[in-house]
Motif scaffolding. Structure first.
Motif, PDB file in Angstrom:
ATOM      1  N   UNK A   1       0.586  -1.257   0.211  1.00 37.38           N
ATOM      2  CA  UNK A   1       0.567   0.316   0.102  1.00 37.38           C
ATOM      3  C   UNK A   1       1.150   1.134  -0.446  1.00 37.38           C
ATOM      4  N   UNK A   2       1.584   0.984   0.348  1.00 38.24           N
ATOM      5  CA  UNK A   2       3.236   2.960   0.418  1.00 38.24           C
ATOM      6  C   UNK A   2       3.789   2.523  -1.125  1.00 38.24           C
ATOM      7  N   UNK A   3       3.904   1.503  -1.641  1.00 41.86           N
ATOM      8  CA  UNK A   3       4.551   1.613  -2.449  1.00 41.86           C
ATOM      9  C   UNK A   3       3.447   1.628  -3.642  1.00 41.86           C
ATOM     10  N   UNK A   4       1.826   1.744  -3.552  1.00 43.58           N
ATOM     11  CA  UNK A   4       0.611   1.749  -4.464  1.00 43.58           C
ATOM     12  C   UNK A   4       0.863   3.546  -4.427  1.00 43.58           C
ATOM     13  N   UNK A   5       1.014   3.741  -2.881  1.00 42.11           N
ATOM     14  CA  UNK A   5       0.678   5.698  -2.566  1.00 42.11           C
ATOM     15  C   UNK A   5       1.148   6.428  -3.216  1.00 42.11           C
ATOM     16  N   UNK A   6       2.654   6.365  -3.225  1.00 49.66           N
ATOM     17  CA  UNK A   6       3.064   6.372  -3.982  1.00 49.66           C
ATOM     18  C   UNK A   6       3.380   7.317  -5.087  1.00 49.66           C
ATOM     19  N   UNK A   7       2.580   6.238  -6.024  1.00 50.26           N
ATOM     20  CA  UNK A   7       2.467   6.414  -7.207  1.00 50.26           C
ATOM     21  C   UNK A   7       1.009   7.870  -7.210  1.00 50.26           C
ATOM     22  N   UNK A   8       0.720   7.430  -6.356  1.00 49.82           N
ATOM     23  CA  UNK A   8      -0.494   9.039  -6.262  1.00 49.82           C
ATOM     24  C   UNK A   8       0.154  10.103  -6.046  1.00 49.82           C
ATOM     25  N   UNK A   9       0.440  10.467  -4.426  1.00 47.23           N
ATOM     26  CA  UNK A   9       1.557  11.694  -3.428  1.00 47.23           C
ATOM     27  C   UNK A   9       1.871  11.318  -2.620  1.00 47.23           C
ATOM     28  N   UNK A  10       2.924  11.851  -2.357  1.00 46.22           N
ATOM     29  CA  UNK A  10       3.413  12.167  -0.859  1.00 46.22           C
ATOM     30  C   UNK A  10       2.748  11.543  -0.254  1.00 46.22           C
ATOM     31  N   UNK A  11       2.181  12.647   0.693  1.00 47.10           N
ATOM     32  CA  UNK A  11       1.260  12.701   1.375  1.00 47.10           C
ATOM     33  C   UNK A  11       0.495  11.303   1.530  1.00 47.10           C
ATOM     34  N   UNK A  12      -0.595  10.937   0.506  1.00 47.17           N
ATOM     35  CA  UNK A  12       0.058   9.552   0.276  1.00 47.17           C
ATOM     36  C   UNK A  12       0.103   7.892   1.245  1.00 47.17           C
ATOM     37  N   UNK A  13       1.321   8.891   0.752  1.00 43.45           N
ATOM     38  CA  UNK A  13       2.243   7.475   1.099  1.00 43.45           C
ATOM     39  C   UNK A  13       2.664   7.215   2.414  1.00 43.45           C
ATOM     40  N   UNK A  14       3.079   8.985   3.223  1.00 42.25           N
ATOM     41  CA  UNK A  14       3.504   9.497   4.234  1.00 42.25           C
ATOM     42  C   UNK A  14       2.012   8.774   5.309  1.00 42.25           C
ATOM     43  N   UNK A  15       0.714   9.065   5.053  1.00 37.92           N
ATOM     44  CA  UNK A  15      -0.578   8.364   5.373  1.00 37.92           C
ATOM     45  C   UNK A  15      -0.313   6.618   5.782  1.00 37.92           C
ATOM     46  N   UNK A  16       0.657   5.981   4.652  1.00 40.42           N
ATOM     47  CA  UNK A  16       0.179   5.028   4.688  1.00 40.42           C
ATOM     48  C   UNK A  16       1.166   3.660   5.655  1.00 40.42           C
ATOM     49  N   UNK A  17       2.901   5.233   4.821  1.00 39.78           N
ATOM     50  CA  UNK A  17       3.681   4.245   5.839  1.00 39.78           C
ATOM     51  C   UNK A  17       3.503   4.703   7.601  1.00 39.78           C
ATOM     52  N   UNK A  18       2.590   5.974   8.246  1.00 41.94           N
ATOM     53  CA  UNK A  18       2.145   5.592   9.346  1.00 41.94           C
ATOM     54  C   UNK A  18       1.763   4.416  10.187  1.00 41.94           C
ATOM     55  N   UNK A  19       0.618   4.357   8.977  1.00 41.61           N
ATOM     56  CA  UNK A  19      -0.293   2.918   9.874  1.00 41.61           C
ATOM     57  C   UNK A  19       1.016   1.615   9.875  1.00 41.61           C
ATOM     58  N   UNK A  20       2.957   1.564   9.484  1.00 43.66           N
ATOM     59  CA  UNK A  20       3.479   0.570   9.843  1.00 43.66           C
ATOM     60  C   UNK A  20       4.553   0.857  10.771  1.00 43.66           C
ATOM     61  N   UNK A  21       5.136   2.221  10.722  1.00 39.90           N
ATOM     62  CA  UNK A  21       6.269   2.329  11.566  1.00 39.90           C
ATOM     63  C   UNK A  21       5.934   3.427  13.038  1.00 39.90           C
ATOM     64  N   UNK A  22       6.797   3.866  13.577  1.00 37.90           N
ATOM     65  CA  UNK A  22       5.623   4.341  14.909  1.00 37.90           C
ATOM     66  C   UNK A  22       7.295   5.975  14.693  1.00 37.90           C
ATOM     67  N   UNK A  23       8.340   6.002  13.643  1.00 33.67           N
ATOM     68  CA  UNK A  23       8.770   7.033  13.423  1.00 33.67           C
ATOM     69  C   UNK A  23       7.544   8.768  13.125  1.00 33.67           C
ATOM     70  N   UNK A  24       7.906   9.373  13.242  1.00 31.56           N
ATOM     71  CA  UNK A  24       6.785  10.877  12.912  1.00 31.56           C
ATOM     72  C   UNK A  24       7.783  10.707  11.598  1.00 31.56           C
ATOM     73  N   UNK A  25       6.433  11.023  10.228  1.00 31.49           N
ATOM     74  CA  UNK A  25       6.262  10.572   9.045  1.00 31.49           C
ATOM     75  C   UNK A  25       5.976  11.992   8.218  1.00 31.49           C
TER      76      UNK A  25
END
Length: 319
Positions: free
Chosen positions: A110-134
């Motif tokens: 889902x992160x890879x797919x979101x990166x093809x749409x927008x950085x904001x979407x990719x950050x949101x998806x990344x935030x679901x799987x990591x504990x760091x600030x995105x």
């Protein structure tokens, strides 16, 4: 039926159906149940007015209570299943909830797919799987975070519970999941949890010594799927794993970095605080969605390798 056969069946069930969202919404998940118990123990026992030594002792007691709860629950389920006609199927179905092949794959994809749409979407998806600030991550940072999460969680969420299930049955797998959940919740070095979470962090380190290195070996052996050299992946793990703050997480992450020709890790932020993490691997920093796809190919091949190990062990156990 032996525990290793149950583990193999659990891997197959989870790969096919995962943990259904409808079931999660209705009854939760073993991790959320353990999490509720850990949160209650933290609230009741981890008192700010206590001394450091007292809070550490209470943390040890809390972890012991959690371990007993996990082992007793596993033993009771084992006893119930043993009395049922198809107890092995019940055990495999329940144990599948402790493994995360499908959910891990889906979330990283889902992160890879979101990166093809927008950085904001990719950050949101990344935030679901990591504990760091995105919020401050650029596209390369998002890709690196996804790959790091894939490597580390392959160990914590797939290899380790499968190995504990195969070697120690459902009680062992539940114990591992309980300790791993406790580490993720209270095992960090914040002011509140430095003392209380000490036992959880140390016990999680101990339980993951073997799984982390097995995961690194599986990743290295699977490097050929992207045209990389197994030797490079394993050499990077041997050279850089010890640089990681965790004695275990560096192994799968460094192996993946070597396999992909990337440099993973490095500085990151948690709750607004900058952490100067070590860099693993000496390759590129500009990770891309294509690198996520390559990491996913390694993950799939490494997972197949784990299945083969379980299958071989199962065949030997029933001879």
């Amino acid at each position: 039926m032996t525990s290793v056969v149950i583990a193999l069946l659990a891997l197959a069930i989870e790969a096919a159906v995962g943990y259904p969202d409808r079931l999660f919404r209705r009854i939760g998940h073993p991790v959320t149940w353990f999490g509720a118990l850990i949160a209650a123990l933290d609230k009741r026992l981890n008192l700010e007015n206590d001394s450091f030594a007292t809070r550490r002792a209470k943390g040890v007691a809390a972890l012991a209570a959690l371990a007993v709860a996990a082992l007793v629950a596993g033993a009771l389920i084992d006893a119930f299943a043993g009395a049922a006609s198809y107890g092995w199927a019940i055990l495999a179905l329940l144990a599948s909830s402790l493994i995360a092949q499908k959910s891990l794959s889906d979330h990283v994809a889902a992160v890879a797919e979101a990166l093809s749409r927008s950085l904001e979407d990719a950050r949101a998806e990344t935030g679901k799987i990591v504990g760091r600030d995105v919020a401050s991550l650029d596209a390369a940072g998002v890709a690196r975070a996804a790959i790091e999460s894939l490597a580390e969680n392959f160990s914590d969420g797939v290899v380790a519970p499968a190995l504990f299930l195969a070697c120690f049955g459902l009680p062992g797998a539940l114990l591992y999941k309980a300790v791993n959940t406790a580490d993720s919740m209270i095992g960090h070095k914040s002011e509140r949890h430095l003392a209380f979470g000490w036992a959880a962090a140390r016990c999680d380190d101990l339980l993951n010594i073997v799984p982390a290195r097995v995961t690194a070996a599986l990743i290295a052996a699977s490097a050929w799927t992207i045209g990389a050299r197994t030797r490079e992946a394993w050499a990077t793990a041997l050279r850089d794993a010890h640089k990681h703050a965790s004695p275990n997480a560096g192994w799968p992450e460094a192996a993946m970095a070597g396999a992909l020709g990337l440099s993973l890790g490095g500085p990151r932020a948690y709750r607004g605080m900058e952490v100067d993490g070590a860099r693993l691997g000496d390759g590129r920093r500009d990770a891309t969605p294509a690198d996520i796809a390559r990491a996913m190919a390694i993950f799939r091949c490494a997972t197949a390798g784990l299945w083969l190990i379980m299958l071989a062990s199962a065949l030997l156990s029933v001879r």
